[in-house]
Design a protein around this motif. Structure first.
Motif, PDB file in Angstrom:
ATOM      1  N   SER A 130     -59.639   5.745  60.911  1.00 38.41           N
ATOM      2  CA  SER A 130     -59.211   7.080  60.480  1.00 38.41           C
ATOM      3  C   SER A 130     -57.780   7.370  60.921  1.00 38.41           C
ATOM      4  O   SER A 130     -56.974   7.876  60.131  1.00 38.41           O
ATOM      5  N   VAL A 131     -57.463   7.062  62.164  1.00 39.48           N
ATOM      6  CA  VAL A 131     -56.105   7.315  62.661  1.00 39.48           C
ATOM      7  C   VAL A 131     -55.102   6.404  61.962  1.00 39.48           C
ATOM      8  O   VAL A 131     -53.998   6.839  61.606  1.00 39.48           O
ATOM      9  N   GLY A 132     -55.479   5.158  61.726  1.00 38.51           N
ATOM     10  CA  GLY A 132     -54.581   4.232  61.028  1.00 38.51           C
ATOM     11  C   GLY A 132     -54.265   4.703  59.623  1.00 38.51           C
ATOM     12  O   GLY A 132     -53.109   4.674  59.183  1.00 38.51           O
ATOM     13  N   PHE A 133     -55.276   5.173  58.901  1.00 34.69           N
ATOM     14  CA  PHE A 133     -55.021   5.694  57.563  1.00 34.69           C
ATOM     15  C   PHE A 133     -54.218   6.985  57.631  1.00 34.69           C
ATOM     16  O   PHE A 133     -53.364   7.228  56.780  1.00 34.69           O
ATOM     17  N   ALA A 134     -54.491   7.807  58.636  1.00 38.69           N
ATOM     18  CA  ALA A 134     -53.726   9.049  58.796  1.00 38.69           C
ATOM     19  C   ALA A 134     -52.247   8.747  59.019  1.00 38.69           C
ATOM     20  O   ALA A 134     -51.377   9.473  58.523  1.00 38.69           O
ATOM     21  N   ILE A 179     -55.606  17.403  55.683  1.00 37.00           N
ATOM     22  CA  ILE A 179     -55.022  16.562  56.731  1.00 37.00           C
ATOM     23  C   ILE A 179     -56.111  15.938  57.587  1.00 37.00           C
ATOM     24  O   ILE A 179     -55.965  14.821  58.087  1.00 37.00           O
ATOM     25  N   PHE A 180     -57.223  16.622  57.753  1.00 34.48           N
ATOM     26  CA  PHE A 180     -58.318  16.109  58.569  1.00 34.48           C
ATOM     27  C   PHE A 180     -59.379  15.408  57.723  1.00 34.48           C
ATOM     28  O   PHE A 180     -59.997  14.446  58.178  1.00 34.48           O
ATOM     29  N   GLY A 190     -63.432  19.390  59.651  1.00 35.10           N
ATOM     30  CA  GLY A 190     -62.109  19.582  59.046  1.00 35.10           C
ATOM     31  C   GLY A 190     -61.748  21.050  58.947  1.00 35.10           C
ATOM     32  O   GLY A 190     -60.614  21.446  59.238  1.00 35.10           O
ATOM     33  N   LEU A 191     -62.707  21.868  58.537  1.00 32.35           N
ATOM     34  CA  LEU A 191     -62.443  23.304  58.437  1.00 32.35           C
ATOM     35  C   LEU A 191     -62.207  23.927  59.813  1.00 32.35           C
ATOM     36  O   LEU A 191     -61.323  24.774  59.978  1.00 32.35           O
ATOM     37  N   LEU A 229     -53.369  13.881  64.545  1.00 34.27           N
ATOM     38  CA  LEU A 229     -53.900  12.519  64.473  1.00 34.27           C
ATOM     39  C   LEU A 229     -55.208  12.364  65.252  1.00 34.27           C
ATOM     40  O   LEU A 229     -56.176  11.781  64.754  1.00 34.27           O
ATOM     41  N   ASN A 230     -55.232  12.858  66.470  1.00 36.34           N
ATOM     42  CA  ASN A 230     -56.416  12.696  67.307  1.00 36.34           C
ATOM     43  C   ASN A 230     -57.631  13.380  66.692  1.00 36.34           C
ATOM     44  O   ASN A 230     -58.727  12.811  66.659  1.00 36.34           O
ATOM     45  N   LEU A 231     -57.436  14.588  66.181  1.00 37.10           N
ATOM     46  CA  LEU A 231     -58.562  15.313  65.601  1.00 37.10           C
ATOM     47  C   LEU A 231     -59.047  14.685  64.299  1.00 37.10           C
ATOM     48  O   LEU A 231     -60.245  14.695  64.004  1.00 37.10           O
ATOM     49  N   SER A 232     -58.136  14.108  63.518  1.00 38.33           N
ATOM     50  CA  SER A 232     -58.587  13.427  62.306  1.00 38.33           C
ATOM     51  C   SER A 232     -59.360  12.161  62.665  1.00 38.33           C
ATOM     52  O   SER A 232     -60.329  11.809  61.981  1.00 38.33           O
TER      53      SER A 232
END
Length: 161
Positions: free
Chosen positions: A18-22, A84-85, A71-72, A32-35
């Motif tokens: 997830s972080v890599g795609f973000a 973004i998330f 996400g919300l 980034l961390n939350l995504s």
């Protein structure tokens, strides 16, 4: 392999995916961390439900539902758009292998297997979409009820004065 080690591996790799795609889609560094957390939670919900025998459709629906809720919530905390998330968190849930197998079967000429795999991908994709829809509807209903409750409290306080 011990169950706790499978959990650690799944959490780690879903977070990294997830972080890599973000990072590739230029998500702000403060999100980034939350995504990554959202992606790991969604994948773990999928993985645990699938291991419990709930099937791919329900597992994807619950994973996408949790990703949508998180996400919300994270969007309200960080004051960023929800996408973004949500978009990076969806990466672990995307049915990439069945899509590859479907295209491969169609190219080889095995149309029956290709159609079956395409149907499986469509069902999983629909389940992910419905999970997001349900999460949005639930949060909107929650905040609507919250506003209504706060209005009733304010009216009650005004009447007391």
């Amino acid at each position: 392999m011990p169950f706790w080690l499978e959990i650690v591996i799944n959490v780690t790799f879903s977070y990294i995916a997830s972080v890599g795609f973000a990072l590739t889609i230029n998500v702000p560094h403060r999100a980034l961390n939350l995504s990554g957390i959202s992606g790991a939670v969604g994948w773990m919900a999928y993985w645990l439900c699938f291991r419990a025998g709930m099937g791919r459709m329900l597992s994807n629906l619950l994973g996408a539902f949790l990703i949508g809720i998180l996400g919300l919530c994270f969007a309200r905390i960080k004051k960023c758009p929800v996408t973004i998330f949500n978009i990076p968190a969806l990466v672990p849930l995307v049915p990439g292998m069945p899509v590859y197998q479907a295209v491969r079967a169609l190219v080889i000429g095995n149309y029956t297997q290709g159609q079956e795999l395409i149907l499986r991908v469509a069902i999983v994709t629909g389940a992910i979409g419905i999970g997001f829809l349900l999460s949005t509807m639930c949060t909107e209903a929650f905040y609507k009820l919250k506003r209504r409750h706060l209005r009733k409290i304010q009216l009650y306080i005004q009447r007391k004065k």
